[in-house]
Motif scaffolding. Structure first.
Motif, PDB file in Angstrom:
ATOM      1  N   ASP A   1      -0.723  -4.122  -2.125  1.00  0.00           N
ATOM      2  CA  ASP A   1      -1.865  -3.214  -2.122  1.00  0.00           C
ATOM      3  C   ASP A   1      -3.078  -3.809  -1.416  1.00  0.00           C
ATOM      4  O   ASP A   1      -4.017  -3.089  -1.102  1.00  0.00           O
ATOM      5  N   GLN A   2      -3.057  -5.127  -1.206  1.00  0.00           N
ATOM      6  CA  GLN A   2      -4.265  -5.762  -0.703  1.00  0.00           C
ATOM      7  C   GLN A   2      -4.798  -5.167   0.605  1.00  0.00           C
ATOM      8  O   GLN A   2      -5.981  -4.844   0.676  1.00  0.00           O
ATOM      9  N   PRO A   3      -3.946  -5.010   1.640  1.00  0.00           N
ATOM     10  CA  PRO A   3      -4.502  -4.463   2.884  1.00  0.00           C
ATOM     11  C   PRO A   3      -5.088  -3.071   2.664  1.00  0.00           C
ATOM     12  O   PRO A   3      -6.179  -2.760   3.147  1.00  0.00           O
ATOM     13  N   LEU A   4      -4.367  -2.259   1.896  1.00  0.00           N
ATOM     14  CA  LEU A   4      -4.835  -0.913   1.611  1.00  0.00           C
ATOM     15  C   LEU A   4      -6.162  -0.980   0.874  1.00  0.00           C
ATOM     16  O   LEU A   4      -7.107  -0.258   1.186  1.00  0.00           O
ATOM     17  N   LEU A   5      -6.211  -1.880  -0.100  1.00  0.00           N
ATOM     18  CA  LEU A   5      -7.434  -2.018  -0.893  1.00  0.00           C
ATOM     19  C   LEU A   5      -8.622  -2.319   0.004  1.00  0.00           C
ATOM     20  O   LEU A   5      -9.675  -1.706  -0.110  1.00  0.00           O
ATOM     21  N   TRP A   6      -8.420  -3.248   0.957  1.00  0.00           N
ATOM     22  CA  TRP A   6      -9.541  -3.609   1.831  1.00  0.00           C
ATOM     23  C   TRP A   6      -9.905  -2.463   2.748  1.00  0.00           C
ATOM     24  O   TRP A   6     -11.085  -2.231   3.019  1.00  0.00           O
ATOM     25  N   LEU A   7      -8.890  -1.751   3.213  1.00  0.00           N
ATOM     26  CA  LEU A   7      -9.174  -0.589   4.058  1.00  0.00           C
ATOM     27  C   LEU A   7     -10.004   0.431   3.292  1.00  0.00           C
ATOM     28  O   LEU A   7     -10.993   0.956   3.798  1.00  0.00           O
ATOM     29  N   LEU A   8      -9.593   0.663   2.032  1.00  0.00           N
ATOM     30  CA  LEU A   8     -10.319   1.644   1.230  1.00  0.00           C
ATOM     31  C   LEU A   8     -11.749   1.178   0.966  1.00  0.00           C
ATOM     32  O   LEU A   8     -12.684   1.966   1.029  1.00  0.00           O
ATOM     33  N   ARG A   9     -11.887  -0.123   0.686  1.00  0.00           N
ATOM     34  CA  ARG A   9     -13.237  -0.653   0.476  1.00  0.00           C
ATOM     35  C   ARG A   9     -14.087  -0.443   1.718  1.00  0.00           C
ATOM     36  O   ARG A   9     -15.241  -0.038   1.643  1.00  0.00           O
ATOM     37  N   LEU A  10     -13.481  -0.704   2.862  1.00  0.00           N
ATOM     38  CA  LEU A  10     -14.194  -0.547   4.129  1.00  0.00           C
ATOM     39  C   LEU A  10     -14.656   0.899   4.293  1.00  0.00           C
ATOM     40  O   LEU A  10     -15.796   1.184   4.669  1.00  0.00           O
ATOM     41  N   CYS A  11     -13.746   1.822   3.989  1.00  0.00           N
ATOM     42  CA  CYS A  11     -14.074   3.233   4.154  1.00  0.00           C
ATOM     43  C   CYS A  11     -15.198   3.639   3.207  1.00  0.00           C
ATOM     44  O   CYS A  11     -16.142   4.331   3.598  1.00  0.00           O
ATOM     45  N   ALA A  12     -15.096   3.199   1.955  1.00  0.00           N
ATOM     46  CA  ALA A  12     -16.131   3.549   0.982  1.00  0.00           C
ATOM     47  C   ALA A  12     -17.470   2.990   1.428  1.00  0.00           C
ATOM     48  O   ALA A  12     -18.497   3.674   1.380  1.00  0.00           O
TER      49      ALA A  12
END
Lengths: 307, 292
Positions: free
Chosen positions: B15-26
């Motif tokens: 989940d880590q890459p996704l998590l960072w992508l989502l953080r970036l988007c937020a």
């Protein structure tokens, strides 16, 4: 189930960990995640592609700066865009700020070319001006309106609220709906200037933004009076929109009469330079006055020069 | 969830890459809002400095090219239009949701919901065009000139109705079955069940929908610009033309310069603050009891 997840896991480098098959009821979540992931990847790819493919500004690029009238600016920008395709080494930069700024910038050398939606004043005759198109304004009423013509005085009284019924100017017994333009529009300025009016003295019932809105308002209201660019009014009236262009001071409102200079409510759109144009500036001005940009002029509802 | 046993406390490495992508988007979304606010403040500073806040409320009228900057008539126009639209759209929107959920036969309900969704998808400029060419002349026959506060209210009501109907419908759908069965077991009539159980249980959900709709009504530009007549004044009747803040910005921005331009940004800032207050209120309300 497992196959639907494994691509995501492979991407994330987790293929060795076994899936827990015991909880098997929520395929939706991994699939959604996968979708989101793919969408992000595509987005990232697209972003990097656009960033990469934008060519770096060449050092040999010549910049042509135009400033001035917001009436001329959209037309100048269109002409500039076409000019750029013919001269790939030239970048045309168009900035607005009013006719006076255009003249001043041209004189001060801040701009290569100034744009002015009026003729040069006597104090500005040391500059060079080149007309690229004409702009005229027509008074319009609904086609069903029996009033055939209005005098200058009648128009002033209608717009200041002294005349409020069509009966007083030879129409039917109905209240007049006065349509005015929003503050800052050049059409408004030209109209007020021509009739010697102050905007705060005008008593409108409807205020519009662009010409199309004015035409639709007058077409939908049998008792409305408004004014719009002659080019768009003539086009719409000729294509079945129920509006009527009123003559002004005995001159028929038409593109032809604007072009031959007989219509009173009109003005030239000028390009202004400080000195005799040379090089790329001369090329641009010649291009802007040439037959090659005629349909750009007409697309903005301005009147092309006579040939 | 499939992996929940493994990662109830920590996101798995997958989940880590996704998590960072989502953080970036937020982070991007939040930054954009802050940037817009900053931009508005910077752009309106010349007017706030040179003209002063008091004159935006105290000048005689709005004639920015002649140095008068009172935008209160337009603020009132915005408020009148939005309130009038809400007055019409809230009861009919909730009624539409109740109808599709409990009164319509299943086939009709599905079709009805699709139609409401379609209504929500119509671009505002289309509403505006229809209002200008059809609605305004109709009102004009009653009372000239037709482009008026009433036309604006009717168009806006039509535009926000689907927002209210769809959010109310979603909230009603989320009422736990146990509540409804309980009501049925008590022998309540259908209307008794709706008014005594379903509506109280969805109060915060419906209120959130109403606030979203109000925000949309206040922010709507194109449609009101075309049907409201845009005269800067306090309306005396429903048939008087009004200008809203958003319409004012759209009408004048393209040609404005100097203090005039900055004054338009001030009105945009005022609108944004009003919006923020409303969204904040919506957030507070939806923090209450919820059954989603």
């Amino acid at each position: 189930m497992q196959s639907s997840i494994s691509p995501l896991q492979r991407m994330a480098g987790r293929t060795k960990q076994p899936l827990n098959r015991m909880h098997g009821t929520c395929e939706g979540v991994p699939v959604t995640k996968k979708l989101i992931f793919i969408v992000f990847l595509l987005l990232a790819a697209w972003l990097s592609w656009t960033l990469w493919s934008t060519p770096p500004a060449s050092s040999t690029t010549r910049k042509l700066v135009l400033t001035g009238s917001s009436t001329v600016a959209p037309l100048a920008a269109e002409i500039g865009r076409r000019f750029e395709t013919l001269h790939p080494d030239v970048r045309v930069d168009v900035q607005t700020g009013g006719s006076s700024r255009g003249v001043n910038d041209a004189r001060a050398g801040l701009a290569d070319i100034g744009m002015a939606s009026r003729a040069l004043k006597t104090s500005e005759e040391d500059l060079y001006s080149f007309t690229i198109a004409l702009d005229g304004i027509s008074i319009i009423v609904n086609r069903s309106n029996p009033a055939a013509a209005l005098s200058r005085q009648q128009i002033i009284e209608i717009y200041t609220g002294a005349i409020t019924n069509w009966r007083e100017v030879g129409g039917r017994d109905a209240p007049i709906t006065v349509v005015n333009k929003a503050e800052g529009h050049s059409t408004l300025e030209l109209f007020l200037h021509h009739f010697g009016l102050q905007n705060r003295a005008v008593k409108p019932q409807v205020i519009i933004g662009d010409n199309q809105q004015g035409i639709k308002t007058v077409a939908g209201n049998p008792n409305a009076i408004g004014y719009v660019s002659i080019g768009s009014a003539e086009y719409e009236a000729g294509h079945g929109t129920p509006i009527k262009l009123l003559p002004l001071e005995g001159v028929q409102a038409s593109v032809e009469n604007v072009r031959n200079g007989s219509f009173p409510l009109a003005r030239p759109l000028n390009l202004v330079t400080q000195s005799e144009p040379a090089g790329i500036v001369r090329d641009f001005i010649e291009f802007a006055r040439s037959e090659q940009v005629r349909e750009l002029v007409e697309a903005q509802y301005f009147v092309p020069l006579a040939r | 969830m499939n992996w929940s046993k493994l990662n109830t406390l920590f996101p798995s490495r997958a989940d880590q890459p996704l998590l960072w992508l989502l953080r970036l988007c937020a982070l991007t979304a939040a930054t954009v809002v802050l940037l817009i606010l900053t931009f508005l403040v910077i752009e309106s500073r010349p007017a706030l400095r040179d003209v002063g806040i008091a004159r935006f409320f105290g000048d005689r009228s709005w004639h920015p090219t002649e140095g008068e900057y009172n935008f209160m008539p337009m603020l009132s126009g915005t408020v009148y239009c939005s309130l009038g639209a809400l007055l019409l759209a809230v009861p009919s929107g909730i009624a539409a949701a109740l109808f599709s959920r409990w009164y319509a036969p299943a086939s009709v309900a599905g079709l009805f919901r699709r139609l409401i969704e379609l209504l929500a998808g119509i671009p505002s400029v289309v509403y505006g065009l229809w209002g200008l060419t059809t609605l305004a002349p109709l009102i004009g026959r009653l009372h000239a000139p037709g482009t008026s506060l009433l036309a604006g209210i009717l168009i806006l009501a039509l535009m926000i109705l689907p927002t209210i109907a769809l959010t109310a419908d979603a909230a009603l759908a989320a009422v736990p079955q146990a509540y409804l069965r309980g009501a049925a077991a008590l022998g309540l009539s259908r209307w008794g069940m709706i008014s005594g159980v379903a509506l109280p249980a969805t109060r915060s959900g419906i209120a959130t929908g109403i606030l979203l709709a109000a925000a949309r009504a206040m922010g709507e530009t194109m449609a009101v610009l075309m049907v409201c007549g845009n005269v800067v004044q306090y309306p005396d009747s429903l048939f008087d033309p009004v200008r809203t803040l958003t319409a004012n910005i759209a009408l004048e921005m393209a040609y404005a310069m100097g203090d005039h331009r900055a004054a338009l940004f001030v009105s945009g800032l005022a609108l944004m603050l009003l919006m923020l207050a409303m969204v904040g209120a919506a957030g507070l309300l939806s923090r209450g009891r919820r059954y989603a």
